[in-house]
Motif scaffolding. Structure first.
Motif, PDB file in Angstrom:
ATOM      1  N   ARG A  85      19.111  -3.436  -4.461  1.00  0.00           N
ATOM      2  CA  ARG A  85      20.469  -3.000  -4.614  1.00  0.00           C
ATOM      3  C   ARG A  85      21.057  -2.294  -3.738  1.00  0.00           C
ATOM      4  NH1 ARG A  85      18.299  -2.708 -10.215  1.00  0.00           N
ATOM      5  NH2 ARG A  85      18.071  -0.353  -9.780  1.00  0.00           N
ATOM      6  N   GLU A  86      20.294  -1.404  -3.161  1.00  0.00           N
ATOM      7  CA  GLU A  86      20.714  -0.453  -2.116  1.00  0.00           C
ATOM      8  C   GLU A  86      21.026  -1.114  -0.950  1.00  0.00           C
ATOM      9  OE1 GLU A  86      18.285   3.139  -2.244  1.00  0.00           O
ATOM     10  OE2 GLU A  86      18.738   3.677  -4.398  1.00  0.00           O
ATOM     11  N   LYS A  87      20.013  -1.728  -0.342  1.00  0.00           N
ATOM     12  CA  LYS A  87      20.231  -2.304   1.032  1.00  0.00           C
ATOM     13  C   LYS A  87      20.415  -3.719   1.210  1.00  0.00           C
ATOM     14  CE  LYS A  87      16.670   0.963   2.220  1.00  0.00           C
ATOM     15  NZ  LYS A  87      15.427   1.538   2.824  1.00  0.00           N
ATOM     16  N   ARG A  88      20.397  -4.424   0.243  1.00  0.00           N
ATOM     17  CA  ARG A  88      20.744  -6.065   0.265  1.00  0.00           C
ATOM     18  C   ARG A  88      22.015  -6.373  -0.517  1.00  0.00           C
ATOM     19  NH1 ARG A  88      17.137  -7.515   4.577  1.00  0.00           N
ATOM     20  NH2 ARG A  88      15.508  -5.890   4.661  1.00  0.00           N
ATOM     21  N   ARG A  89      22.703  -5.727  -0.299  1.00  0.00           N
ATOM     22  CA  ARG A  89      23.806  -6.215  -1.497  1.00  0.00           C
ATOM     23  C   ARG A  89      24.739  -7.427  -1.083  1.00  0.00           C
ATOM     24  NH1 ARG A  89      26.642  -0.068  -2.254  1.00  0.00           N
ATOM     25  NH2 ARG A  89      24.967   0.784  -3.392  1.00  0.00           N
ATOM     26  N   ASP A  90      24.531  -7.707   0.208  1.00  0.00           N
ATOM     27  CA  ASP A  90      25.433  -8.971   0.620  1.00  0.00           C
ATOM     28  C   ASP A  90      24.492 -10.237   0.682  1.00  0.00           C
ATOM     29  OD1 ASP A  90      23.281  -7.987   2.338  1.00  0.00           O
ATOM     30  OD2 ASP A  90      24.402  -8.957   4.075  1.00  0.00           O
ATOM     31  N   ASP A 118      17.693 -22.249   7.085  1.00  0.00           N
ATOM     32  CA  ASP A 118      17.561 -20.936   7.801  1.00  0.00           C
ATOM     33  C   ASP A 118      18.324 -19.804   6.989  1.00  0.00           C
ATOM     34  OD1 ASP A 118      15.886 -21.207   9.760  1.00  0.00           O
ATOM     35  OD2 ASP A 118      17.447 -22.025  11.107  1.00  0.00           O
ATOM     36  N   ALA A 119      19.385 -20.314   6.028  1.00  0.00           N
ATOM     37  CA  ALA A 119      20.170 -19.460   5.162  1.00  0.00           C
ATOM     38  C   ALA A 119      19.560 -19.113   3.949  1.00  0.00           C
ATOM     39  CB  ALA A 119      21.615 -19.831   5.143  1.00  0.00           C
ATOM     40  N   VAL A 120      18.587 -19.657   3.642  1.00  0.00           N
ATOM     41  CA  VAL A 120      17.836 -19.542   2.265  1.00  0.00           C
ATOM     42  C   VAL A 120      16.487 -19.069   2.378  1.00  0.00           C
ATOM     43  CG1 VAL A 120      17.122 -20.619   0.175  1.00  0.00           C
ATOM     44  CG2 VAL A 120      19.380 -21.358   1.426  1.00  0.00           C
ATOM     45  N   SER A 121      16.027 -17.875   1.893  1.00  0.00           N
ATOM     46  CA  SER A 121      14.816 -17.441   1.828  1.00  0.00           C
ATOM     47  C   SER A 121      14.046 -17.820   0.439  1.00  0.00           C
ATOM     48  CB  SER A 121      14.581 -16.075   2.258  1.00  0.00           C
ATOM     49  OG  SER A 121      14.485 -15.965   3.844  1.00  0.00           O
ATOM     50  N   MET A 122      13.150 -18.224   0.282  1.00  0.00           N
ATOM     51  CA  MET A 122      12.362 -18.535  -1.043  1.00  0.00           C
ATOM     52  C   MET A 122      10.879 -18.080  -1.076  1.00  0.00           C
ATOM     53  SD  MET A 122      12.783 -22.073  -2.908  1.00  0.00           S
ATOM     54  CE  MET A 122      12.432 -22.358  -4.559  1.00  0.00           C
ATOM     55  N   VAL A 123      10.799 -17.240  -1.975  1.00  0.00           N
ATOM     56  CA  VAL A 123       9.168 -17.087  -2.368  1.00  0.00           C
ATOM     57  C   VAL A 123       8.955 -17.685  -3.411  1.00  0.00           C
ATOM     58  CG1 VAL A 123       7.581 -15.032  -2.817  1.00  0.00           C
ATOM     59  CG2 VAL A 123       9.715 -14.426  -1.531  1.00  0.00           C
ATOM     60  N   LEU A 124       7.913 -18.596  -3.288  1.00  0.00           N
ATOM     61  CA  LEU A 124       7.647 -19.472  -4.466  1.00  0.00           C
ATOM     62  C   LEU A 124       6.390 -18.845  -5.389  1.00  0.00           C
ATOM     63  CD1 LEU A 124       6.986 -22.830  -2.107  1.00  0.00           C
ATOM     64  CD2 LEU A 124       8.884 -22.225  -3.625  1.00  0.00           C
ATOM     65  N   LEU A 145       4.056 -11.979   8.684  1.00  0.00           N
ATOM     66  CA  LEU A 145       5.414 -11.505   8.513  1.00  0.00           C
ATOM     67  C   LEU A 145       6.449 -12.079   9.519  1.00  0.00           C
ATOM     68  CD1 LEU A 145       4.740  -7.586   7.913  1.00  0.00           C
ATOM     69  CD2 LEU A 145       5.298  -9.343   6.195  1.00  0.00           C
ATOM     70  N   LYS A 146       5.952 -12.408  10.613  1.00  0.00           N
ATOM     71  CA  LYS A 146       6.885 -12.825  11.501  1.00  0.00           C
ATOM     72  C   LYS A 146       7.424 -14.298  11.466  1.00  0.00           C
ATOM     73  CE  LYS A 146       6.791  -9.927  15.646  1.00  0.00           C
ATOM     74  NZ  LYS A 146       6.882 -10.000  17.124  1.00  0.00           N
ATOM     75  N   TRP A 147       6.486 -14.930  10.251  1.00  0.00           N
ATOM     76  CA  TRP A 147       7.066 -16.402  10.024  1.00  0.00           C
ATOM     77  C   TRP A 147       8.389 -16.298   9.611  1.00  0.00           C
ATOM     78  CZ3 TRP A 147       4.901 -21.182   8.686  1.00  0.00           C
ATOM     79  CH2 TRP A 147       3.474 -21.577   9.123  1.00  0.00           C
ATOM     80  N   GLY A 148       9.007 -15.040   8.804  1.00  0.00           N
ATOM     81  CA  GLY A 148      10.231 -14.771   8.678  1.00  0.00           C
ATOM     82  C   GLY A 148      11.261 -14.831   9.847  1.00  0.00           C
ATOM     83  N   ASN A 149      10.710 -14.247  10.797  1.00  0.00           N
ATOM     84  CA  ASN A 149      11.663 -14.043  12.044  1.00  0.00           C
ATOM     85  C   ASN A 149      10.761 -13.987  13.171  1.00  0.00           C
ATOM     86  OD1 ASN A 149      13.367 -13.329  14.022  1.00  0.00           O
ATOM     87  ND2 ASN A 149      14.282 -11.821  12.914  1.00  0.00           N
ATOM     88  N   GLU A 150      10.481 -14.697  14.168  1.00  0.00           N
ATOM     89  CA  GLU A 150       9.556 -14.712  14.947  1.00  0.00           C
ATOM     90  C   GLU A 150       9.888 -13.643  16.053  1.00  0.00           C
ATOM     91  OE1 GLU A 150       8.727 -18.410  17.095  1.00  0.00           O
ATOM     92  OE2 GLU A 150      10.806 -18.761  17.341  1.00  0.00           O
ATOM     93  N   ASN A 195      16.525 -12.676   7.000  1.00  0.00           N
ATOM     94  CA  ASN A 195      17.862 -12.199   6.916  1.00  0.00           C
ATOM     95  C   ASN A 195      18.813 -13.209   6.349  1.00  0.00           C
ATOM     96  OD1 ASN A 195      20.045 -10.103   6.921  1.00  0.00           O
ATOM     97  ND2 ASN A 195      20.507 -10.629   9.191  1.00  0.00           N
ATOM     98  N   PRO A 196      18.223 -13.560   5.256  1.00  0.00           N
ATOM     99  CA  PRO A 196      19.042 -15.125   4.569  1.00  0.00           C
ATOM    100  C   PRO A 196      20.095 -14.718   4.090  1.00  0.00           C
ATOM    101  CG  PRO A 196      17.386 -14.298   2.993  1.00  0.00           C
ATOM    102  CD  PRO A 196      17.280 -13.406   4.131  1.00  0.00           C
ATOM    103  N   LYS A 197      21.280 -15.543   3.549  1.00  0.00           N
ATOM    104  CA  LYS A 197      22.273 -15.241   2.828  1.00  0.00           C
ATOM    105  C   LYS A 197      21.933 -15.571   1.147  1.00  0.00           C
ATOM    106  CE  LYS A 197      25.827 -16.616   6.221  1.00  0.00           C
ATOM    107  NZ  LYS A 197      24.939 -16.373   7.217  1.00  0.00           N
ATOM    108  N   ILE A 198      20.862 -16.234   0.941  1.00  0.00           N
ATOM    109  CA  ILE A 198      20.490 -16.355  -0.384  1.00  0.00           C
ATOM    110  C   ILE A 198      18.976 -16.164  -0.279  1.00  0.00           C
ATOM    111  CG2 ILE A 198      20.261 -18.175  -2.173  1.00  0.00           C
ATOM    112  CD1 ILE A 198      22.438 -19.584  -1.142  1.00  0.00           C
ATOM    113  N   LEU A 199      18.537 -15.562  -1.305  1.00  0.00           N
ATOM    114  CA  LEU A 199      17.178 -15.119  -1.508  1.00  0.00           C
ATOM    115  C   LEU A 199      16.806 -15.475  -2.886  1.00  0.00           C
ATOM    116  CD1 LEU A 199      14.524 -13.482  -0.533  1.00  0.00           C
ATOM    117  CD2 LEU A 199      15.440 -11.267  -1.548  1.00  0.00           C
TER     118      LEU A 199
END
Length: 576
Positions: free
Chosen positions: A515-520, A409-415, A429-434, A489-493
């Motif tokens: 860079r602008e919106k996902r700096r964290d 849940d903390a890692v999003s991965m686009v294979l 899209l809601k597969w990422g967050n229902e 909204n992962p911690k690691i993409l």
């Protein structure tokens, strides 16, 4: 095998018990009918007692109707039990496969798993239905009819008592010979399903390269292989019915001969002979039905072993040893002397002694030749595979300390292979967050540069994508997959070559949005184009499973020969 499949009957235990219970009632009623028929002939017709004939005939009709009712009810219960049993097995198999790690899935081909979920389950389901009906009915009918036949004439019973051991020996011999052939046949089913699946998934490539004839020949070979294997298996089974019929007719002819002589000399009544022949016919029919059950059991045994193989596959990535309630605190990643090989018996590692620290919120680019294990490296982060040696830390803790769901849940991965499902764009899209709101969906799509092309469709976010996203281009599909990952909204993409089908201008806009919106978010970008990673905080150069160099774009141009060669070749292509 039986012990492993038995729990799947639990939900339908009532139907499983009622089916044989009603069958027993049917058989007990049916066994009585030939005796009544014999009495009509010997007592009613011989003495011309019409009232006795009518009365006894009426009882026969009532008993026949009751037997029919019991048989119908039993068929209903056995259908419910067997269909429910099959449904539970399919659900169990599907649930088990969902728990598989990548290495478990690698062990079974997709086509083989499909065959096991369909053909094999159907075979076992059919065997179960025959088991709770015919396998209950036949023995009781055999014992009951044999007792009644013995009651009528004990000497004639010897004829079919001699035949039964012969038939049993034949069935046993047939079963031993056919079992391995049915196993081979089911493997041919796997091969044919693989051919069909591959062709349908890649139908556009097949047509683009005009390879229809090649695919037809490949399917023909698989189909002919299945046909040949089936013929080899059925060739031996074909002996079953002729042997059964030969024995049945030989018994009836023998009984008619010896019984007829007894009637002539007065040692047996005509009605008794008719009743005896009815019982013998019942007995021999039940033997034929038992042989059919036996054949189905042979087929289902091969299928059941394949089902149990899937159910008993040891899942190598589990929550065993995980700490309850442990959360991923940040996106920091650390590889400590990590080595990996897909098969633990292999001699060489795919990844070799990887040591790497990634700070939370960093953007890391990874570049390297095909086969340099870039994708393998990042697949260790969400535990799609486990490191063979060393350990991987996320948020300062070993990935094995987390529950799998918590870590992923903390890692999003686009294979590399972008997968969309049947349904609308919003549903995908809601597969990422229902629970994502429309505003969150739009924001993620804007960051992935997908919003504009989505709104160009007449139905916007409600556009139906069709199976596998056939209604969108490769680049659009990649952007939708990125948006889906961002919605988590992962911690690691992790973006594994996920902008390869996107033009350089759109690629740059996506990176700018990050860079602008996902700096964290700690972002790892695997790419073939240096322009996709050049503005990363650090770039990792992979070569043959090892880290060749680490640094910024400017540093690597001076320190890494591999990186410089790739850059110069790509720049030359741009200049040309």
């Amino acid at each position: 095998m039986i012990k492993r499949l038995a729990p799947f009957v639990r939900k339908y235990w009532w139907a499983t018990l009622l089916a044989p219970a009603t069958i027993i009632c049917e058989v007990l009623i049916e066994i009585r009918i030939p005796v009544l028929m014999a009495e009509i002939v010997d007592r009613g017709i011989s003495s011309k007692d019409i009232s006795y004939v009518v009365r006894t005939g009426g009882i026969m009709v009532i008993m026949a109707l009751l037997s029919l009712l019991m048989g119908t009810v039993s068929a209903r219960f056995s259908s419910v039990a067997s269909m429910g049993f099959g449904s539970e097995i399919r659900a169990g198999l599907f649930e088990k496969v969902q728990e598989y790690s990548f290495s478990n899935v690698d062990k079974f081909s997709t086509a083989s798993l499909v065959t096991r979920l369909t053909t094999d389950v159907s075979n076992v389901q059919m065997a179960f239905m025959m088991l709770i009906r015919i396998a209950v009915r036949a023995p009781i009918m055999l014992v009951g009819a044999t007792f009644m036949a013995y009651y009528i004439n004990s000497r004639l019973v010897t004829i079919f008592l001699v035949a039964i051991p012969v038939l049993a020996f034949m069935l046993f011999t047939i079963g031993i010979a056919t079992f391995p052939k049915f196993q081979a046949m089911l493997r041919k089913y796997d091969a044919m399903n693989a051919s069909v699946q591959e062709n349908l998934i890649s139908i556009r490539v097949v047509k683009a390269f005009v390879r229809s004839m090649h695919e037809k020949m490949k399917f023909k070979n698989a189909n002919d292989g299945l046909m040949t294997a089936s013929i080899k298996a059925e060739r031996i089974l074909q002996l079953n019915m002729p042997v059964m019929q030969l024995t049945m007719y030989a018994c009836i002819v023998s009984i008619m001969w010896f019984g007829g002589n007894m009637v002539i000399v007065g040692g047996m009544k005509t009605g008794e002979l008719i009743g005896f022949v009815s019982y013998v016919t019942q007995i021999l029919i039940q033997l034929i039905l038992l042989s059919m059950v036996f054949i189905q059991m042979i087929i289902s045994r091969a299928s059941a072993s394949r089902i149990v193989e899937v159910l008993e596959e040891r899942i190598d990535i589990t929550d065993e040893g995980a700490e309850e309630g442990l959360k991923v605190k940040d996106g920091s990643i650390c590889f400590e002397d990590v080595s990996f090989r897909y098969n633990r018996s292999a001699h060489e590692n795919i990844l070799k002694h990887i040591n790497l620290d990634i700070k939370s919120g960093e953007t890391i680019g990874i570049i390297g030749a095909t086969g340099s294990a870039k994708s393998t490296l990042v697949q260790l982060i969400p535990r799609l595979y486990d490191a063979t040696e060393g350990r991987v830390l996320v948020g300062g803790r070993d990935v094995r300390d987390y529950k799998i769901r918590e870590l992923r849940d903390a890692v999003s991965m686009v294979l590399q292979k972008n997968v969309l499902f049947s349904g609308t764009i919003k549903e995908n899209l809601k597969w990422g967050n229902e629970n994502a709101t429309d505003e969150q969906i739009v924001e993620a799509c804007k960051a992935a540069q997908a919003h504009d092309f989505i709104m160009s469709f007449p139905d916007g976010y409600e556009t139906d994508l069709g199976q596998g996203g056939v209604n969108v281009s490769g680049g659009q599909k990649q952007r939708l997959c990125i948006a889906r990952a961002l919605l988590k909204n992962p911690k690691i993409l992790i973006l594994d070559d996920s902008t390869s089908a996107v033009d350089t201008a759109t690629d740059a806009k996506i990176r700018e949005a990050f860079r602008e919106k996902r700096r964290d978010i700690t972002t790892i970008i695997i790419a073939q184009r240096i322009t996709s990673v050049c503005d990363s905080d650090r770039i990792i150069v992979m070569n043959e499973g090892e880290i060749s160099a680490v640094g910024t774009h400017e540093e690597l141009l001076h320190t890494s020969e591999i990186y410089r060669e790739v850059y110069e070749s790509q720049q030359k292509g741009v200049d040309d």
